[in-house]
Design a protein around this motif. Sequence first.
Motif, mmCIF file in Angstrom:
data_model
loop_
_atom_site.group_PDB
_atom_site.id
_atom_site.type_symbol
_atom_site.label_atom_id
_atom_site.label_comp_id
_atom_site.label_asym_id
_atom_site.label_seq_id
_atom_site.Cartn_x
_atom_site.Cartn_y
_atom_site.Cartn_z
ATOM 1 N N LYS A 74 8.286 1.984 -6.714
ATOM 2 C CA LYS A 74 7.998 0.923 -5.769
ATOM 3 C C LYS A 74 6.827 0.085 -6.291
ATOM 4 N N LEU A 75 6.737 -1.149 -5.822
ATOM 5 C CA LEU A 75 5.697 -2.048 -6.306
ATOM 6 C C LEU A 75 4.289 -1.545 -5.998
ATOM 7 N N LYS A 116 3.094 0.521 -8.735
ATOM 8 C CA LYS A 116 2.762 -0.245 -9.939
ATOM 9 C C LYS A 116 1.374 -0.858 -9.851
ATOM 10 N N TYR A 148 6.910 -9.857 -0.249
ATOM 11 C CA TYR A 148 7.150 -8.423 -0.387
ATOM 12 C C TYR A 148 6.207 -7.679 0.549
ATOM 13 N N GLU A 160 5.431 -3.468 1.864
ATOM 14 C CA GLU A 160 5.752 -2.047 1.676
ATOM 15 C C GLU A 160 4.786 -1.190 2.491
ATOM 16 N N TRP A 163 10.325 -0.927 2.646
ATOM 17 C CA TRP A 163 9.932 -2.154 1.971
ATOM 18 C C TRP A 163 10.849 -3.291 2.428
ATOM 19 N N LYS A 221 11.725 -7.629 1.261
ATOM 20 C CA LYS A 221 11.415 -8.771 0.411
ATOM 21 C C LYS A 221 12.089 -10.007 1.005
#
Length: 79
Positions: free
Chosen positions: A2-3, A6, A27, A29, A35, A37
Amino acid sequence: MKLAEKFNHNFKNGAFKLFDSDGNEIYYERSNGFWSKSEYDSNGKRTYYKDSTGYWFKSEYDSNGNHIYYENSNGMIED
């Protein structure tokens, strides 16, 4: 991945969010894995949304910003 992972976001300060250059949330989350978008047109109208549950919708607008089309993952279509 998941972002949020990151970007090493730990959720202590709330949900992880990303915004486009116009300030629209593109986005989102939460710590529970949910999540979403979104995409926007040049007038800031949301034209697409999708989330981790599989739900999505598409919208279209005319040049005056009037809503002219809507479709979602539940089979609903308005035009």
